[in-house]
Design a protein around this motif. Structure first.
Motif: not given
Ligand code: ADP
Ligand code: 5GP
Length: 199
Positions: A16-21, A123-134, A144-146
């Motif tokens: 989701v971006g925890k480390s980044t944020v 949380a991510p803005p959407s599940w698609d965006e989460l999958e994209r980031r992963l 592992k992503i799944q």
């Protein structure tokens, strides 16, 4: 009066971006201490032992458990993760705020031991965006992503039990909200009783 340190938990799906944020937030809040967890998972490229995690083998991790070194620990997608107690306590004694980047089982353990902990779900803005980031991070296999996505959906069902809910759409907005939450938490009367009683 010495400012008291507070403990904050940040939970949210992998990727989701925890480390980044958090990296950006630490630039803004110099008095914030990031609790470096121990883990049995392998380091990702660029991860430094003692900075991002304490990378341990399973036997050493079990040894830390038996020596009561952990404030909490949990299993996550095939690996152990835990928060070493002594660094958290040392930082709070220095008057620093502490942030724990931990998943939901660990968050429950910390809250039951230390009810004054402030819990934030991101949380991510959407599940698609989460999958994209992963996928774009490029550190995990498709399998592992799944597994991480599946776990994310389970974890999301606990989001309503947290004290705050932040969406990481843009890093700037997420950082602004986290910064505001931390500042507001220090304005609670119960944390200012010495001043209130002294007047
Ligand atoms: P986590 O620590 O939650 O597992 P990371 O901080 O490693 O997640 O971020 C996962 C990926 O998403 C990284 O490639 C990161 O650069 C990217 N990312 C993080 N926040 C955002 C954002 N707000 N918008 C777009 N990409 C982001
Ligand atoms: P990652 O492998 O992506 O770094 O982390 C996987 C998950 O483990 C994330 O949800 C992260 O918040 C969580 N995590 C990291 N450190 C700890 C810890 O010390 N304890 C617990 N319970 N979870 C952790």
């Amino acid at each position: 009066m010495m400012r008291k340190g507070k403990t904050f938990i940040l939970s949210g799906p992998s990727g989701v971006g925890k480390s980044t944020v958090l990296n950006a937030l630490m630039e803004k809040r110099k008095n914030l201490y990031f609790s470096v967890s121990a883990t049995t998972r392998a380091p990702r490229p660029g991860e430094i032992d003692g900075v991002h995690y304490h990378f341990l083998d399973v036997d050493t991790f079990r040894d830390w458990i038996s020596r009561d070194e952990f404030l909490e620990y949990a299993e996550y997608v095939g690996n152990f993760y835990g928060t070493p107690k002594r660094f958290v306590d040392a930082a709070m004694e220095r008057g620093q705020d502490v942030i724990l980047d931990i998943e939901v089982q660990g968050a429950i353990q910390v809250t039951s031991k230390r009810p004054d902990t402030v819990r934030i779900f991101i949380a991510p803005p959407s599940w698609d965006e989460l999958e994209r980031r992963l996928t774009e991070r490029g550190t995990d296999s498709e399998e592992k992503i799944q597994k991480r996505l599946l776990r994310a959906k389970v974890e999301f069902q606990t989001a309503h039990t947290y004290d705050y809910f932040v969406i990481n759409d843009t890093v700037e907005d997420a950082v602004r909200e986290l910064d505001a939450i931390m500042t507001a938490e220090h304005c609670k009367p119960r944390d200012r009783m010495e001043i209130i009683n002294g007047k």
